[in-house]
Motif scaffolding. Structure first.
Motif, PDB file in Angstrom:
ATOM      1  N   ARG A   1       0.827  -1.205   0.000  1.00  0.00           N
ATOM      2  CA  ARG A   1       0.000   0.000   0.000  1.00  0.00           C
ATOM      3  C   ARG A   1       0.864   1.259   0.000  1.00  0.00           C
ATOM      4  O   ARG A   1       0.558   2.236  -0.722  1.00  0.00           O
ATOM      5  CB  ARG A   1      -0.946  -0.014   1.198  1.00  0.00           C
ATOM      6  CG  ARG A   1      -1.891   1.175   1.218  1.00  0.00           C
ATOM      7  CD  ARG A   1      -3.001   1.029   2.251  1.00  0.00           C
ATOM      8  NE  ARG A   1      -2.482   0.895   3.613  1.00  0.00           N
ATOM      9  CZ  ARG A   1      -2.496  -0.244   4.293  1.00  0.00           C
ATOM     10  NH1 ARG A   1      -2.975  -1.355   3.744  1.00  0.00           N
ATOM     11  NH2 ARG A   1      -2.012  -0.310   5.533  1.00  0.00           N
TER      12      ARG A   1
ATOM     13  N   MET B   1       0.821   3.973  -3.110  1.00  0.00           N
ATOM     14  CA  MET B   1       0.518   5.381  -2.875  1.00  0.00           C
ATOM     15  C   MET B   1       1.659   6.280  -3.335  1.00  0.00           C
ATOM     16  O   MET B   1       1.423   7.366  -3.880  1.00  0.00           O
ATOM     17  CB  MET B   1       0.226   5.606  -1.386  1.00  0.00           C
ATOM     18  CG  MET B   1      -1.061   4.948  -0.898  1.00  0.00           C
ATOM     19  SD  MET B   1      -1.330   5.214   0.871  1.00  0.00           S
ATOM     20  CE  MET B   1      -1.394   6.991   0.952  1.00  0.00           C
ATOM     21  N   THR B   2       2.882   5.825  -3.109  1.00  0.00           N
ATOM     22  CA  THR B   2       4.028   6.624  -3.557  1.00  0.00           C
ATOM     23  C   THR B   2       4.067   6.734  -5.067  1.00  0.00           C
ATOM     24  O   THR B   2       4.291   7.824  -5.629  1.00  0.00           O
ATOM     25  CB  THR B   2       5.336   6.000  -3.037  1.00  0.00           C
ATOM     26  OG1 THR B   2       5.301   5.930  -1.614  1.00  0.00           O
ATOM     27  CG2 THR B   2       6.521   6.811  -3.474  1.00  0.00           C
TER      28      THR B   2
ATOM     29  N   ALA C   1       1.581   6.282  -7.294  1.00  0.00           N
ATOM     30  CA  ALA C   1       0.456   7.072  -7.802  1.00  0.00           C
ATOM     31  C   ALA C   1       0.609   8.551  -7.447  1.00  0.00           C
ATOM     32  O   ALA C   1       0.278   9.442  -8.255  1.00  0.00           O
ATOM     33  CB  ALA C   1      -0.853   6.522  -7.224  1.00  0.00           C
ATOM     34  N   GLY C   2       1.127   8.818  -6.258  1.00  0.00           N
ATOM     35  CA  GLY C   2       1.314  10.206  -5.872  1.00  0.00           C
ATOM     36  C   GLY C   2       2.311  10.931  -6.757  1.00  0.00           C
ATOM     37  O   GLY C   2       2.116  12.111  -7.097  1.00  0.00           O
ATOM     38  N   SER C   3       3.397  10.264  -7.151  1.00  0.00           N
ATOM     39  CA  SER C   3       4.377  10.916  -8.026  1.00  0.00           C
ATOM     40  C   SER C   3       3.779  11.229  -9.385  1.00  0.00           C
ATOM     41  O   SER C   3       4.059  12.290  -9.974  1.00  0.00           O
ATOM     42  CB  SER C   3       5.600  10.019  -8.174  1.00  0.00           C
ATOM     43  OG  SER C   3       5.266   8.805  -8.837  1.00  0.00           O
TER      44      SER C   3
ATOM     45  N   VAL D   1       0.483  11.760 -10.027  1.00  0.00           N
ATOM     46  CA  VAL D   1      -0.531  12.811  -9.862  1.00  0.00           C
ATOM     47  C   VAL D   1       0.116  14.176  -9.635  1.00  0.00           C
ATOM     48  O   VAL D   1      -0.304  15.194 -10.218  1.00  0.00           O
ATOM     49  CB  VAL D   1      -1.475  12.434  -8.700  1.00  0.00           C
ATOM     50  CG1 VAL D   1      -2.419  13.602  -8.373  1.00  0.00           C
ATOM     51  CG2 VAL D   1      -2.268  11.193  -9.044  1.00  0.00           C
ATOM     52  N   VAL D   2       1.135  14.208  -8.791  1.00  0.00           N
ATOM     53  CA  VAL D   2       1.770  15.494  -8.485  1.00  0.00           C
ATOM     54  C   VAL D   2       2.442  16.069  -9.727  1.00  0.00           C
ATOM     55  O   VAL D   2       2.329  17.282 -10.011  1.00  0.00           O
ATOM     56  CB  VAL D   2       2.783  15.318  -7.337  1.00  0.00           C
ATOM     57  CG1 VAL D   2       3.629  16.573  -7.176  1.00  0.00           C
ATOM     58  CG2 VAL D   2       2.062  15.016  -6.035  1.00  0.00           C
ATOM     59  N   SER D   3       3.155  15.240 -10.488  1.00  0.00           N
ATOM     60  CA  SER D   3       3.810  15.749 -11.695  1.00  0.00           C
ATOM     61  C   SER D   3       2.787  16.196 -12.736  1.00  0.00           C
ATOM     62  O   SER D   3       2.971  17.223 -13.406  1.00  0.00           O
ATOM     63  CB  SER D   3       4.722  14.663 -12.280  1.00  0.00           C
ATOM     64  OG  SER D   3       3.967  13.500 -12.611  1.00  0.00           O
TER      65      SER D   3
ATOM     66  N   ALA E   1       9.668  11.981  -3.871  1.00  0.00           N
ATOM     67  CA  ALA E   1       8.669  10.971  -3.508  1.00  0.00           C
ATOM     68  C   ALA E   1       9.334   9.642  -3.160  1.00  0.00           C
ATOM     69  O   ALA E   1       8.943   8.968  -2.190  1.00  0.00           O
ATOM     70  CB  ALA E   1       7.686  10.780  -4.666  1.00  0.00           C
TER      71      ALA E   1
ATOM     72  N   HIS F   1       4.720   5.245 -13.911  1.00  0.00           N
ATOM     73  CA  HIS F   1       4.934   6.261 -14.952  1.00  0.00           C
ATOM     74  C   HIS F   1       4.911   5.633 -16.342  1.00  0.00           C
ATOM     75  O   HIS F   1       4.411   6.251 -17.296  1.00  0.00           O
ATOM     76  CB  HIS F   1       6.255   6.978 -14.707  1.00  0.00           C
ATOM     77  CG  HIS F   1       6.188   7.984 -13.604  1.00  0.00           C
ATOM     78  ND1 HIS F   1       6.201   9.345 -13.832  1.00  0.00           N
ATOM     79  CD2 HIS F   1       6.101   7.843 -12.260  1.00  0.00           C
ATOM     80  CE1 HIS F   1       6.136   9.993 -12.687  1.00  0.00           C
ATOM     81  NE2 HIS F   1       6.076   9.100 -11.707  1.00  0.00           N
TER      82      HIS F   1
END
Length: 526
Positions: free
Chosen positions: A28, A32-33, A35-37, A39-41, A107, A134
């Motif tokens: 998990r 999250m890491t 997907a977060g990278s 979304v943030v980019s 991240a 990515h």
């Protein structure tokens, strides 16, 4: 609770005990890491486009339009080429790529800290999860853009391009925390390590020299730069858009200036610029390109002093890398190779195709630039490192003493024979000494007997011998002797009588025997 942790690469660190995670919790965190990278980019690209579109004079702003237009921009940030009806956009800005890699690196570092990773092999999960996310998103975006859209991308190129850029950024984020840097440096000797650091210093100095030349060119041609901004429309939105475009391509311009300073130059379509050659022609109306020289000047070759000075600086930084000049020269070669590989990568990503028009292609000769940079750092850097550093003191040459000739080892058989010969000689000499002593004794007896004969002649028998002792006369006691003398017959010679010479041995016979023994060879004892 602070504890000492020993990693597989031997580093002992004082850190907080990592929390225990189950497999599901670890998965998990990694998901999250990743997907977060993504979304943030993507959000960063969308925010930038929203700012430009909101300030543009004739643009219509909409959230859907911004999010849709951000997809090609996100691929561009991953350095994925885009295709148009008129050609291909291969000259992609490097600044968005650098910012994206910083976000991904941050991240990855946060995930490593949260999971308490400190082993090099533990970094695989973080890197693979981010690179996979990515890659999947990039491939899906390229696929959804299709072949009939205005802007297109190849799905395979998007998949592997996004994976490569994000993986490099993730490795950079976890390298220090998971001990990857220590593992690499432990396998390199200290001299090569100094060479790597000097090469990085040389690459940074070359980039700084290129940026300085670019700034000087923009300052000299500032009237042209301001006129290009005015020609773009003069509104706030248009000016901001032009400024952001120039800012995005600023690292590309620095790489081109670096190639110019080194002597390799660059080209934009038919225009070729270098310190020693110049070919004019049309260039895009971009304010950043106002720094290009309009004609060849005899002062332009003076910029070649900069890479030579950087080579001297690299050599000076390696003057204490080792105690011997040969080791320092090896460090200078390592530094030259490091800088050459760095400029090779930068030149390869700085250029590309530009729509197939008169400005296509934009070329920075990567191979030629790498060779030239290697020469600029290896030759002056090697010379300075060789002569500026300490030299080992000459060892005084001591006269070599001549070794005595090897004495042949005596043969034991020969020694035994010589020893036996010596024993035989000694025995013979002892025997000869005994014979000489016997001869001297017999000679003394012979002289004594001659004296007795002389005395017997001087004193007849009828007179008493005063010189003799008062021993009784044997003839008086021996009746046979008196009878023989009375009859008038001579008595027979007694054995051993020296006067008659008919005894068993005489001095003359002893001398003869002694002479014969001397003439005989010595008897060898077995």
């Amino acid at each position: 609770m602070p504890v000492l942790q020993t990693s597989s690469h031997g580093a002992v660190t004082d850190s907080v005990r990592p929390p225990e995670f189950s497999r599901a919790e670890r998965a998990r965190v990694l998901a999250m890491t990743a997907a977060g990278s993504v979304v943030v980019s993507y959000a960063a690209v969308a925010a930038l486009l929203a700012l430009v579109s909101s300030t543009a004079a004739h643009a219509r702003f909409s959230t859907t339009g911004v999010l849709t237009a951000s997809a090609p921009g996100w691929l561009v940030a991953h350095h994925v080429p885009l295709r148009f009806d008129g050609g291909q956009l291969g000259v992609l800005p490097l600044l968005p790529t650098v910012l994206l890699m910083l976000l991904v690196s941050r991240a990855a570092a946060g995930a490593a800290d949260r999971l308490g990773l400190f082993e090099p092999l533990q970094a695989r999960g973080v890197v693979l999860s981010i690179a996979g996310a990515h890659a999947v998103v990039g491939g899906v975006i390229a696929f959804l853009m299709g072949d009939g859209g205005v802007v297109r991308a190849t799905p395979a190129v998007a998949f592997f391009g996004c994976a490569a850029v994000s993986a490099v950024a993730a490795v950079a984020g976890v390298a220090q925390r998971c001990g990857l840097v220590e593992v690499v440096f432990e396998r390199i000797d200290p001299v090569a390590r100094r060479g790597l650091r000097a090469g990085a210093l040389g690459l940074f100095a070359l980039a700084a020299a290129g940026a300085l030349v670019l700034a000087c060119g923009l300052a000299v041609s500032w009237p042209v730069t301001s006129s290009l901004f005015d020609q773009a429309g003069g509104t706030l939105g248009t000016g901001l858009g032009i400024f952001l475009m120039c800012l995005a391509y600023l690292p590309n311009a620095v790489v081109g200036a670096l190639s110019y300073v080194a002597g390799a130059g660059f080209s934009i379509g038919a225009v070729a610029v270098s310190p020693t050659a110049f070919t004019g022609g049309p260039v895009p109306a971009v304010p950043l390109l106002a720094a290009l020289p309009e004609t060849q000047s005899p002062l332009l070759p003076l910029v070649l002093v900069l890479p030579g000075a950087i080579g001297v600086l690299v050599g000076w930084s390696l003057r204490d890398a080792a105690d011997t000049p040969r080791a320092r020269l090896r460090a200078a070669l390592v530094a030259a190779v490091t800088a050459a590989v760095g400029v090779l990568v930068l030149a390869a990503v700085a250029g590309g195709s530009l729509g197939g028009g008169v400005f296509d292609p934009v070329t920075v000769p990567a191979g030629l630039l790498a060779v030239i940079v290697f020469g600029w750092l290896a030759v002056p850097g090697g010379v300075v490192a060789w002569f500026a550093g300490p030299r080992p003191a000459p060892v005084p040459v001591e006269p070599v003493a001549e070794e005595p000739a090897d004495t042949p080892e005596p043969d034991p058989d020969v020694e035994e024979e010589e020893f036996e010969d010596d024993e035989d000689d000694e025995a013979y000499e002892e025997e000869l000494d005994e014979l000489e002593e016997e001869f001297e004794e017999e000679e003394d007896d012979y002289d004594l007997s001659e004296d007795d004969e002389d005395l017997s002649e001087d004193f007849p028998d009828d007179e008493p011998d005063l010189s003799l002792s008062d021993e009784p006369d044997p003839s008086a006691s021996d009746p046979s002797a008196s009878d023989l003398s009375a009859s008038g017959e001579p008595a027979p010679d007694s054995p051993g009588d020296a006067s008659t010479g008919t005894g068993d041995s005489t001095p003359r016979d002893d001398e003869q025997d002694l002479a014969d023994k001397r003439d005989q060879p010595p008897h060898r004892l077995s």
